[in-house]
Design an enzyme around this catalytic site. Structure first.
Site, PDB file in Angstrom:
ATOM      1  N   TYR A  68     -12.941   3.709   6.471  1.00  0.00           N
ATOM      2  CA  TYR A  68     -12.305   3.918   5.158  1.00  0.00           C
ATOM      3  C   TYR A  68     -12.093   5.417   4.938  1.00  0.00           C
ATOM      4  O   TYR A  68     -10.986   5.903   4.955  1.00  0.00           O
ATOM      5  CB  TYR A  68     -13.134   3.293   4.046  1.00  0.00           C
ATOM      6  CG  TYR A  68     -12.437   3.351   2.706  1.00  0.00           C
ATOM      7  CD1 TYR A  68     -11.450   2.430   2.389  1.00  0.00           C
ATOM      8  CD2 TYR A  68     -12.736   4.341   1.771  1.00  0.00           C
ATOM      9  CE1 TYR A  68     -10.773   2.490   1.168  1.00  0.00           C
ATOM     10  CE2 TYR A  68     -12.070   4.406   0.548  1.00  0.00           C
ATOM     11  CZ  TYR A  68     -11.093   3.480   0.249  1.00  0.00           C
ATOM     12  OH  TYR A  68     -10.425   3.545  -0.949  1.00  0.00           O
TER      13      TYR A  68
ATOM     14  N   SER B   1      -6.341  -0.359   2.256  1.00  0.00           N
ATOM     15  CA  SER B   1      -6.038   0.605   1.203  1.00  0.00           C
ATOM     16  C   SER B   1      -6.032   2.014   1.797  1.00  0.00           C
ATOM     17  O   SER B   1      -5.204   2.320   2.649  1.00  0.00           O
ATOM     18  CB  SER B   1      -7.048   0.463   0.066  1.00  0.00           C
ATOM     19  OG  SER B   1      -6.607   1.121  -1.084  1.00  0.00           O
TER      20      SER B   1
ATOM     21  N   ASP C 206       0.291  -6.960  -5.337  1.00  0.00           N
ATOM     22  CA  ASP C 206      -0.511  -5.746  -5.245  1.00  0.00           C
ATOM     23  C   ASP C 206       0.152  -4.655  -6.074  1.00  0.00           C
ATOM     24  O   ASP C 206       1.145  -4.057  -5.664  1.00  0.00           O
ATOM     25  CB  ASP C 206      -0.651  -5.299  -3.789  1.00  0.00           C
ATOM     26  CG  ASP C 206      -1.677  -4.177  -3.629  1.00  0.00           C
ATOM     27  OD1 ASP C 206      -2.078  -3.591  -4.649  1.00  0.00           O
ATOM     28  OD2 ASP C 206      -2.074  -3.899  -2.486  1.00  0.00           O
TER      29      ASP C 206
ATOM     30  N   HIS D 194      -4.467  -6.621  -4.472  1.00  0.00           N
ATOM     31  CA  HIS D 194      -5.103  -5.628  -3.603  1.00  0.00           C
ATOM     32  C   HIS D 194      -6.327  -6.193  -2.897  1.00  0.00           C
ATOM     33  O   HIS D 194      -6.843  -5.580  -1.977  1.00  0.00           O
ATOM     34  CB  HIS D 194      -5.478  -4.403  -4.437  1.00  0.00           C
ATOM     35  CG  HIS D 194      -5.662  -3.169  -3.638  1.00  0.00           C
ATOM     36  ND1 HIS D 194      -4.671  -2.616  -2.850  1.00  0.00           N
ATOM     37  CD2 HIS D 194      -6.749  -2.359  -3.460  1.00  0.00           C
ATOM     38  CE1 HIS D 194      -5.122  -1.524  -2.259  1.00  0.00           C
ATOM     39  NE2 HIS D 194      -6.380  -1.353  -2.598  1.00  0.00           N
TER      40      HIS D 194
END
Length: 706
Positions: A477, A557, A641, A676
């Site tokens: 991430y 993301s 999203d 999302h």
């Protein structure tokens, strides 16, 4: 002997051909190009797929329809996909439960019996009372796409204000339910987003919302001028009292919380995903007192002790500490330290009658420490294994706490702990069709070129062969001060059962070591995030776990951005890329919904020529090149999203399909009535994960569940 060798050769060939007995290279739909060019500081930047940003146009919908057809055809032809889906359905079918919450004499908790699309909220009259369903979100829609996004109970336990999300959108609708009768009142609030709910006794609550967007722009419009309102129970939303609006700064968000005594209101302001302002006023008064409006610190209210506010803050402490604030004299220059900064990152503190329970993160793993309310350390709570503490809740008026614990090979457990007697018991343990004792979790460190030690958690079956041939999934991430700690994830079971290795790389940009670790991966330091991830891949190869033909990378993301960037920079290092809801256009991300708030991590293309050139240098959409052998790619996005709008993924896959001429598939999976990620129905999650593993195993020439 010769016959035995021949048999083994034939068996090996049969296994290989059974793996490849699936779809051929897809026939991608043609995506038109337009002559859209933007000029940044004298540099012309082509944007040929700008038209895909309009996800409501009939032309875009037709393009989506064609892409979905191509992807579905490919996935449906993978022979072992059904086996994966069946096994996922088996292991997902276990009871999950959350930590309890007490309000008044009532106890509240969430539970999912296994394959319910949405978890159900229960209530009990007293801890040992009979439970009953208070709210079952599965009854709110036929397809499970309406989710319970948030709920708050009034202090006396009489009312519940709850927010729902439709189709995965960040927009929230708020309702009020009478806890005793289980019936909704007439209250119905719309256009709340990025809002909390904070009660004032049982009279009403504070919440935050935006003005209603124009029809057709609900999922793409820029979120500006968020306002704080007070809603009185029983009155229409049009009569709600405006509590705060910043008419000068459109790109700031505000939320309000009532203190423990119900006397003061705390107002948090944000202008990005990092740092906040804090102001305080007595409820019923007009004037706000400034606590901190520098927007240089992250500060949150923990509770009230002897008339003073305890706050968790990184003010003067990048790994966080606890300070006290006098609500009548709240200026930051008057704050006093009560629990000092330590080497671990202080992530959460929960106050009981006599103690403060602090959750620290050390090398991405949780540790619990107990302090007295003078700030003195009393003792540590021993956790079952290296892992993560999730929800940490104290019960008002006594010295008992509840906390959840899990790790990669330890399914979720709920503990109650008596802080005076220093003993605990298990209140709930998940019963999963998974033998965690057959797996091992290792914490290892990779040394970056600048000397930084990058931690990685590695999970796999015990006794795994270290011959460099194992399929390996590398997750990352690296942003927004977020830490993905070791946690049980039922979605990993099919991967681990079939000899897969799972690696969580705790790269810079996250919050594993506080604000310094975070800032080391932001703005002009963003390349460090990509370098750390590449280092993680090279390290597991050097350790003998795998090779570049057996590495799949996964992230969502900001993690989707990570995958897009590293696939461009080192396509030779990865066999499969699985970017989900990624931020792929770094020049225009700030023009949609809440994208402007990410500038504290990314910077913006209109900040300066230097920032533009840095973003342009790694932006995934803008750095796909012809002639490179890209990994097999399956992009995940969703039509609802409204955080990272699907245009990012649309433009990314259109560019990749146009420029990549190799044999590996580059596809996009577009989910309907989903956003999302939060609130996605279990049935959709199972389908999605089955597709992900089928695609990954097939393109690695591995066959699961033989």
């Amino acid at each position: 002997m010769k016959h035995r060798i021949l048999f083994i050769v034939l068996l090996t060939m049969a296994t290989f051909y059974s793996c490849k007995n699936g779809p051929d290279k897809p026939d991608y739909p043609e995506t038109k190009k337009v002559d859209t060019v933007d000029i940044y500081y004298g540099t012309e930047v082509s944007d040929p797929y700008r038209w895909l940003e309009d996800d409501q146009s009939e032309e875009t919908k037709e393009w989506v329809k064609k892409q979905v057809a191509v992807t579905n055809k490919y996935l449906e032809q993978i022979p072992f996909r059904t086996k994966i889906e069946e096994r996922l359905t088996e292991v997902w079918n276990y009871t999950r439960q959350g930590t309890p919450l007490r309000k008044g004499d009532k106890w509240f908790f969430m539970r999912n019996d296994g394959l319910q699309d949405q978890s159900v909220l229960y209530v009990k009259e007293g801890e040992d009372g009979n439970e009953r369903v208070l709210l079952d979100p599965n009854n709110l829609s036929e397809d499970g796409t309406v989710a319970l996004a948030d709920y708050e109970i009034s202090e006396d336990g009489k009312y519940m204000a709850y927010a729902i999300s439709r189709g995965g959108s960040d927009w929230r609708e708020i309702y009020v339910r009478d806890v005793k009768t289980g019936k909704d009142l007439d209250d119905h609030l719309k256009w709340a987003k990025f809002s909390n709910i904070s009660w004032v006794a049982e009279s009403g609550f504070y919440y935050s919302r935006y003005d209603a967007p124009a029809k057709g722009e609900e999922l793409t419009n820029l979120n500006e001028f968020q306002q704080v309102y007070f809603h009185k129970i029983g009155q229409p939303q049009a009569e709600d009292e405006l509590v705060f609006k910043d008419s000068e700064n459109a790109l700031r968000n505000y939320t309000a919380s009532v203190d423990d005594d119900g006397e003061y209101l705390l107002l948090y302001g944000t202008r990005s995903t990092n740092n906040n302002s804090l102001m305080i006023k007595a409820i019923g008064e007009q004037n706000w007192m400034v606590a901190d409006t520098t927007f240089e610190n992250n500060t949150s209210y923990l509770g009230t002790v002897d008339g003073k506010y305890w706050v968790l803050t990184d003010f003067g402490a990048p790994r966080y500490r606890v300070m006290t604030i006098d609500p009548e004299n709240p200026g930051i220059e008057n704050w006093t330290e009560v629990i000092a900064e330590e080497s671990g990152v202080l992530k959460n503190v929960s106050l009981s009658k006599s103690f403060a329970v602090a959750m620290y993160v050390i090398d991405a793993e949780s540790h619990l420490k107990v302090f007295n309310q003078k700030g003195g350390h009393e003792y540590d709570i021993e956790l079952p294994a290296p892992g993560s503490v999730g929800s940490l809740r104290t019960i008002h008026g006594n010295d008992r706490i509840f906390y959840s614990f899990e790790s990669y090979n330890v399914p979720n457990k709920i503990f109650s702990y008596n802080l005076e007697r220093r003993n605990q018991q298990i209140e709930f343990a998940s019963d999963v069709d998974f033998d965690g004792d057959q797996y091992v979790t290792r914490l290892v460190f990779a040394e970056a070129s600048d000397g930084a030690q990058v931690p990685m958690h590695i999970v796999h079956k015990k006794g795994i062969r270290m011959d460099g041939s194992n399929p390996l999934m590398l997750y990352g991430y690296g942003g927004f001060n977020i830490v993905y700690q070791p946690g049980f994830d039922v979605r990993l079971i099919p991967w681990l059962e079939n000899g897969g290795v799972y690696v969580n790389a705790h790269i810079r940009g996250g919050g594993e070591y506080g604000e310094d670790w975070h800032q080391a991966g932001t703005k002009m330091n963003k390349q460090r995030v990509f370098d750390d991830f590449i280092l993680a891949a090279e390290t597991v190869i050097e350790m003998g776990y795998t090779n570049s033909d057996k590495i799949a990378i996964r992230g969502g993301s900001n993690g989707g951005l990570l995958l897009g960037a590293v696939a461009n920079q080192r396509p030779d290092l990865f066999e499969v890329s699985l970017p989900a809801v990624g931020v792929m256009d770094m020049l225009r991300y700030h023009n949609f919904t809440i994208g402007w708030a990410w500038a504290s991590d990314y910077g913006r293309s209109d900040d300066s020529e230097e920032m533009f050139r840095y973003l342009y240098g790694y932006s995934p959409v803008h750095n796909i090149k012809s002639g490179l052998d890209y990994p097999a790619t399956l992009v995940f996005t969703a039509d609802h999203d409204d955080r990272v709008v699907p245009a990012h993924s649309f433009k990314y896959i259109a560019t990749l399909q146009d420029k990549y001429k190799g044999e590996k598939p580059v596809l996009i999976r577009i989910e309907t009535k989903a956003g999302h990620g939060a609130g996605k129905p279990v049935s959709k999650q199972i389908d999605e994960v089955a597709d992900m593993y089928a695609f990954t195993f097939y393109n690695m020439e591995e066959e699961p569940y033989q």
